[in-house]
Design a protein around this motif. Structure first.
Motif, PDB file in Angstrom:
ATOM      1  N   PRO A  42      78.176 116.009 115.814  1.00 18.85           N
ATOM      2  CA  PRO A  42      77.744 115.912 114.006  1.00 18.85           C
ATOM      3  C   PRO A  42      78.846 116.207 113.174  1.00 18.85           C
ATOM      4  CG  PRO A  42      75.938 116.572 115.525  1.00 18.85           C
ATOM      5  CD  PRO A  42      77.240 116.959 116.486  1.00 18.85           C
ATOM      6  N   LEU A  43      79.160 115.587 112.104  1.00 21.67           N
ATOM      7  CA  LEU A  43      80.392 116.119 111.389  1.00 21.67           C
ATOM      8  C   LEU A  43      79.684 117.487 110.672  1.00 21.67           C
ATOM      9  CD1 LEU A  43      82.584 115.676 109.446  1.00 21.67           C
ATOM     10  CD2 LEU A  43      80.899 114.406 107.808  1.00 21.67           C
ATOM     11  N   ILE A  64      82.505 111.066 113.982  1.00 21.54           N
ATOM     12  CA  ILE A  64      82.509 109.722 113.306  1.00 21.54           C
ATOM     13  C   ILE A  64      82.026 109.742 112.080  1.00 21.54           C
ATOM     14  CG2 ILE A  64      82.052 107.131 113.854  1.00 21.54           C
ATOM     15  CD1 ILE A  64      83.808 108.378 116.154  1.00 21.54           C
ATOM     16  N   THR A  65      82.723 108.762 111.253  1.00 22.46           N
ATOM     17  CA  THR A  65      82.222 108.621 109.849  1.00 22.46           C
ATOM     18  C   THR A  65      82.490 107.445 109.488  1.00 22.46           C
ATOM     19  OG1 THR A  65      84.199 109.419 108.705  1.00 22.46           O
ATOM     20  CG2 THR A  65      82.881 111.035 109.216  1.00 22.46           C
ATOM     21  N   PHE A  66      81.788 106.673 108.402  1.00 19.10           N
ATOM     22  CA  PHE A  66      81.849 105.522 107.847  1.00 19.10           C
ATOM     23  C   PHE A  66      81.603 105.638 106.381  1.00 19.10           C
ATOM     24  CE2 PHE A  66      78.860 105.099 111.810  1.00 19.10           C
ATOM     25  CZ  PHE A  66      79.831 104.552 112.627  1.00 19.10           C
ATOM     26  N   ASP A  67      82.615 104.925 105.847  1.00 20.61           N
ATOM     27  CA  ASP A  67      82.599 104.935 104.294  1.00 20.61           C
ATOM     28  C   ASP A  67      82.108 103.651 103.392  1.00 20.61           C
ATOM     29  OD1 ASP A  67      83.738 107.213 104.567  1.00 20.61           O
ATOM     30  OD2 ASP A  67      85.662 106.679 103.537  1.00 20.61           O
ATOM     31  N   ASP A  68      81.294 103.821 102.484  1.00 22.35           N
ATOM     32  CA  ASP A  68      80.696 103.011 101.511  1.00 22.35           C
ATOM     33  C   ASP A  68      79.496 102.410 101.644  1.00 22.35           C
ATOM     34  OD1 ASP A  68      83.320 103.166 100.340  1.00 22.35           O
ATOM     35  OD2 ASP A  68      84.161 101.328 101.459  1.00 22.35           O
ATOM     36  N   GLY A  69      78.912 102.626 102.997  1.00 21.81           N
ATOM     37  CA  GLY A  69      77.210 102.512 102.958  1.00 21.81           C
ATOM     38  C   GLY A  69      76.905 101.146 103.000  1.00 21.81           C
ATOM     39  N   GLU A 108      75.524 111.337 116.703  1.00 16.85           N
ATOM     40  CA  GLU A 108      75.232 111.438 115.309  1.00 16.85           C
ATOM     41  C   GLU A 108      76.479 111.274 114.611  1.00 16.85           C
ATOM     42  OE1 GLU A 108      74.309 114.712 112.074  1.00 16.85           O
ATOM     43  OE2 GLU A 108      72.800 114.927 113.662  1.00 16.85           O
ATOM     44  N   ALA A 109      76.365 110.184 113.789  1.00 17.27           N
ATOM     45  CA  ALA A 109      77.536 109.806 112.730  1.00 17.27           C
ATOM     46  C   ALA A 109      77.120 110.052 111.440  1.00 17.27           C
ATOM     47  CB  ALA A 109      78.036 108.357 113.148  1.00 17.27           C
ATOM     48  N   GLN A 143      68.135 108.386 108.296  1.00 14.13           N
ATOM     49  CA  GLN A 143      67.962 109.895 108.278  1.00 14.13           C
ATOM     50  C   GLN A 143      66.961 110.377 109.069  1.00 14.13           C
ATOM     51  OE1 GLN A 143      70.553 111.492 106.751  1.00 14.13           O
ATOM     52  NE2 GLN A 143      69.800 112.479 104.897  1.00 14.13           N
ATOM     53  N   HIS A 144      65.822 109.820 109.066  1.00 12.46           N
ATOM     54  CA  HIS A 144      64.878 109.933 110.182  1.00 12.46           C
ATOM     55  C   HIS A 144      65.171 109.826 111.458  1.00 12.46           C
ATOM     56  CE1 HIS A 144      60.688 110.629 111.396  1.00 12.46           C
ATOM     57  NE2 HIS A 144      60.849 109.441 112.296  1.00 12.46           N
ATOM     58  N   GLU A 145      65.843 108.900 111.969  1.00 13.31           N
ATOM     59  CA  GLU A 145      66.273 108.669 113.352  1.00 13.31           C
ATOM     60  C   GLU A 145      67.408 109.738 113.607  1.00 13.31           C
ATOM     61  OE1 GLU A 145      68.368 105.578 116.321  1.00 13.31           O
ATOM     62  OE2 GLU A 145      67.255 104.525 114.458  1.00 13.31           O
ATOM     63  N   GLY A 146      68.500 109.775 112.761  1.00 17.10           N
ATOM     64  CA  GLY A 146      69.490 110.719 113.183  1.00 17.10           C
ATOM     65  C   GLY A 146      70.688 110.106 113.613  1.00 17.10           C
ATOM     66  N   VAL A 147      70.773 108.880 114.123  1.00 18.63           N
ATOM     67  CA  VAL A 147      72.028 108.228 114.635  1.00 18.63           C
ATOM     68  C   VAL A 147      73.043 108.127 113.772  1.00 18.63           C
ATOM     69  CG1 VAL A 147      71.294 105.992 114.437  1.00 18.63           C
ATOM     70  CG2 VAL A 147      73.039 106.459 116.050  1.00 18.63           C
TER      71      VAL A 147
END
Length: 263
Positions: A42-43, A64-69, A108-109, A143-147
């Motif tokens: 997790p970050l 692992i991160t993603f930008d812009d959503g 978790e990303a 948020q609830h699942e956490g992946v």
């Protein structure tokens, strides 16, 4: 090196090859990380270790991160040009089912999202040909699942295609932020859950790094901020200038990433 943060853009789909599709790249890269003994972490864990100067190189942590959503983070979509695309979330779930165990905890990303619904609605028109692929109804489920954890990528990205932005001058850049009003990072993500900020365009400003972020923590409740400077994360990293490597910019192939991981 001590730890790594890797960044992907789920909207980067210009074909179905590693070099032009970040979904293909992520799926391939996850297998490489596992083969080389890296633990997808997790970050928030890496950020906490930076703040307390407790990063240990022996852990081989990578976030692992993603930008812009966009929706591409969470939903499988039938791309109008390049066909069916598996979401980043489902790529992570598939990998987790195969690899979760003693050496690899549950995946978790983190997705850094644009908070303003008005900005996203306009960006759907200017950047996504009118497809409703930038809404926020999936955020609570994520948020609830956490992946995938939801974090802040600014109110409106100061995007050049928007009619107006929170930054009062020079759209298309974030390094121009120089006032409290422009820096206000409140978001519908919720101040209590949004604890890490990713600078739009990876651009920082002295005002943000030296004044606003460290000086107003009781207001914005952020603990750290991420750039896109391609460096390793170490115990000497500034918590408001944590670096990340970006797929397609800092590596364009499996061989490129392997070089980064083994450097």
């Amino acid at each position: 090196m001590t730890a790594l943060i890797l960044t992907y853009y789920s909207m980067n789909i210009d074909g179905n090859e590693y070099s032009n599709n970040d979904h293909v790249a992520l799926s391939t890269d996850l297998r490489l990380l596992a083969a080389l003994g890296w633990t997808i972490t997790p970050l928030s864990t890496i950020v906490g270790a930076v703040i307390h100067r407790k990063l240990d190189p022996a852990n081989k942590w990578v976030a692992i991160t993603f930008d812009d959503g966009s929706w591409f983070d969470w939903y499988d979509l039938d791309h109008p040009t390049h066909g069916q695309q598996k979401s980043m979330a489902n790529i992570l779930r598939d990998f987790s089912q195969r690899h979760t165990g003693r050496s690899q905890p549950p995946i978790e990303a983190t997705s850094f999202v644009i908070a303003s619904p008005q900005a996203r609605a306009q960006l759907e028109v200017t950047c996504m040909a009118g497809h409703r692929w930038w809404s926020d109804e999936w955020w609570p489920q994520a948020q609830h699942e956490g992946v995938i954890r939801i974090q802040n990528h600014s109110w409106d990205h100061n995007h050049i295609s928007l009619d107006s932005t929170a930054v009062l001058h020079e759209k298309g850049r974030f390094s121009v932020v120089s006032t409290y009003q422009e820096a206000d990072l409140d978001s519908i993500c919720g101040a209590a859950t949004s604890t890490i900020f990713a600078y739009p365009y990876g651009e920082t400003s002295d005002f943000l790094v030296r004044e606003y972020l460290p000086g107003h923590m009781l207001e914005h409740r952020l603990t750290a901020a991420l750039t896109t400077k391609p460096e390793y994360v170490t115990n000497d990293s500034n918590r408001w200038l944590i670096p990340r490597f970006v797929c397609g910019c800092d590596w364009k192939s499996t061989e490129d990433l392997r070089t980064i991981l083994q450097r």
